[in-house]
Design a protein around this motif. Sequence first.
Motif, short mmCIF file in Angstrom:
data_model
loop_
_atom_site.label_atom_id
_atom_site.label_comp_id
_atom_site.label_asym_id
_atom_site.label_seq_id
_atom_site.Cartn_x
_atom_site.Cartn_y
_atom_site.Cartn_z
N LYS A 284 0.82 -1.23 0.00
CA LYS A 284 0.00 0.00 0.00
C LYS A 284 0.85 1.27 0.00
N ASN A 285 2.18 1.09 -0.09
CA ASN A 285 3.11 2.23 -0.09
C ASN A 285 3.03 3.06 1.19
N LEU A 286 2.70 2.40 2.29
CA LEU A 286 2.68 3.08 3.59
C LEU A 286 4.05 3.06 4.25
N LEU A 287 4.91 2.17 3.79
CA LEU A 287 6.28 2.13 4.28
C LEU A 287 7.12 1.31 3.30
N SER A 288 8.43 1.35 3.50
CA SER A 288 9.38 0.55 2.72
C SER A 288 10.19 -0.31 3.67
N LEU A 289 10.58 -1.48 3.23
CA LEU A 289 11.33 -2.39 4.09
C LEU A 289 12.66 -1.79 4.55
N ASP A 290 13.23 -0.91 3.76
CA ASP A 290 14.53 -0.34 4.12
C ASP A 290 14.41 1.01 4.81
N ASP A 291 13.20 1.38 5.18
CA ASP A 291 13.02 2.55 6.04
C ASP A 291 13.58 2.28 7.42
N LYS A 292 14.07 3.31 8.07
CA LYS A 292 14.55 3.19 9.44
C LYS A 292 13.37 3.09 10.40
N VAL A 293 13.51 2.25 11.40
CA VAL A 293 12.44 2.05 12.37
C VAL A 293 12.10 3.37 13.07
N VAL A 294 13.13 4.19 13.37
CA VAL A 294 12.89 5.44 14.10
C VAL A 294 12.07 6.45 13.31
N GLU A 295 11.94 6.25 12.00
CA GLU A 295 11.09 7.14 11.22
C GLU A 295 9.63 7.01 11.66
N TYR A 296 9.28 5.84 12.17
CA TYR A 296 7.89 5.58 12.57
C TYR A 296 7.74 5.49 14.08
N LEU A 297 8.81 5.09 14.76
CA LEU A 297 8.81 4.97 16.22
C LEU A 297 9.98 5.80 16.76
N PRO A 298 9.82 7.10 16.88
CA PRO A 298 10.95 7.96 17.27
C PRO A 298 11.50 7.65 18.65
N ARG B 43 15.07 2.99 20.56
CA ARG B 43 16.52 3.09 20.61
C ARG B 43 17.07 1.92 21.42
N THR B 44 18.32 1.62 21.21
CA THR B 44 19.05 0.71 22.09
C THR B 44 20.06 1.54 22.87
N ARG B 45 20.94 0.87 23.59
CA ARG B 45 21.90 1.61 24.43
C ARG B 45 22.75 2.56 23.58
N ASP B 46 23.12 2.09 22.40
CA ASP B 46 23.87 2.94 21.46
C ASP B 46 22.88 3.50 20.45
N LYS B 47 22.40 4.70 20.69
CA LYS B 47 21.36 5.29 19.84
C LYS B 47 21.84 5.49 18.41
N GLN B 48 23.10 5.85 18.25
CA GLN B 48 23.62 6.08 16.90
C GLN B 48 23.51 4.81 16.05
N GLN B 49 23.81 3.67 16.68
CA GLN B 49 23.67 2.41 15.96
C GLN B 49 22.21 2.07 15.70
N SER B 50 21.37 2.15 16.73
CA SER B 50 19.99 1.70 16.57
C SER B 50 19.19 2.61 15.67
N ASP B 51 19.62 3.85 15.50
CA ASP B 51 18.93 4.75 14.56
C ASP B 51 19.04 4.26 13.12
N THR B 52 19.99 3.35 12.85
CA THR B 52 20.17 2.84 11.48
C THR B 52 19.37 1.57 11.23
N ILE B 53 18.77 0.97 12.25
CA ILE B 53 18.06 -0.30 12.10
C ILE B 53 16.83 -0.11 11.21
N THR B 54 16.68 -1.04 10.25
CA THR B 54 15.58 -0.95 9.30
C THR B 54 14.48 -1.96 9.62
N ILE B 55 13.35 -1.77 8.99
CA ILE B 55 12.24 -2.71 9.14
C ILE B 55 12.65 -4.08 8.63
N ARG B 56 13.36 -4.13 7.52
CA ARG B 56 13.82 -5.42 6.97
C ARG B 56 14.69 -6.16 7.99
#
Length: 376
Positions: free
Chosen positions: A81-95, A98-111
Amino acid sequence: MNQLIDKLEHITQYINQLLMKQEGVGLSVAIVKDSDIIYSRGFGYSQIQPVKQPMDGDTKMSIQSISKNFMALSIMQLVEKNLLSLDDKVVEYLPYFRTRDKQQSDTITIRQLLSHTAGFPSDLGIGNMTAPNVREIFSDTPTEFQEALDHYNLTEEEIDGVKTREDVTRWFQKVELEYPPGKGWNYCTDAYVILADLFEKVTGVGWETHLEDEILSPLHMNRTTSDPTNVEEDPNSARYYLGEEKTETPFPKNALSAPIGYLYSTANDLGRYLAFHLTKESAVLRSDLIEEMQQPVHLVSEEWRFGSEVRSYGLAWFTDRYKSLRVIEHGGGQMAVRSLMTMVPELDLGIVVLLNFDGNIHHDVCDKIIDTFLDS
């Protein structure tokens, strides 16, 4: 036709012989061939107390981690439905994720959440430990519950404070990643609660409502549910028995963590589900997205390979080879629950095996069925 009848009778005899050593428990099997359920049988008993209840292809049973496949399919419907992409970052939808290292977890994708390649450790416990009957589960000794908390580095206050899926997502701030996102594989069951949180934030719809309306109903899976009360009150539903003594275990229920392993289904309903994935009919999901779910993303870690050199994980599907054939499958297990759904595309074959006792018989039955259809 006679050849098929002979094959199915051979399978029945094999299962009956296996189950002779497991008196008092049961097994449910469905076989799909060319999009049709050609075999549906129950063996043994779904319940042994207060009276023995026979198992059949419509017995409602816990399917444990097979539930993840339904969560992944729901996410893929949002991709369609084009509501999201698998390679979008999780934080784009759930700001707040985060994990202990926010810089790392900010890169985690839905895929990466879907494929267990986000970097999470494999044994976090937060999803299962929020079960409403968790203290009953860990009650064999006076200290077992505390030992479980210690094992997962959790406190009673932590798990009592988790009331929503967002709470689980926020809990991940204490997690230390084991490898950079996308650079390894760990089966982290808890990640699928985050996916449910994400799904609900994107759509504004409860995941269970979507599951019923957009997956179960279109596929005519009328005896599949996320409601444990519905299952416990159904006369044709399983209870679960552990060890040689056939000790009944606490009923597996955890509505909050339903996407990780707390859906209930039947061999026949899962047969219909496999028929959809085998034929790639687009009534529920576009065929290319069904195919994408089945493509390997990463080799699994050593303890999950079972001797295979190629066993991998896609989007809620394990992929492997069996006697040169491509196999796509997912199983589940907890205490005395065992479940397995397997596809062999080259044979247009789908197999469902559900048990209400512990052990590995479900894999033996599945292999026997593949061998029987391979020998033709």
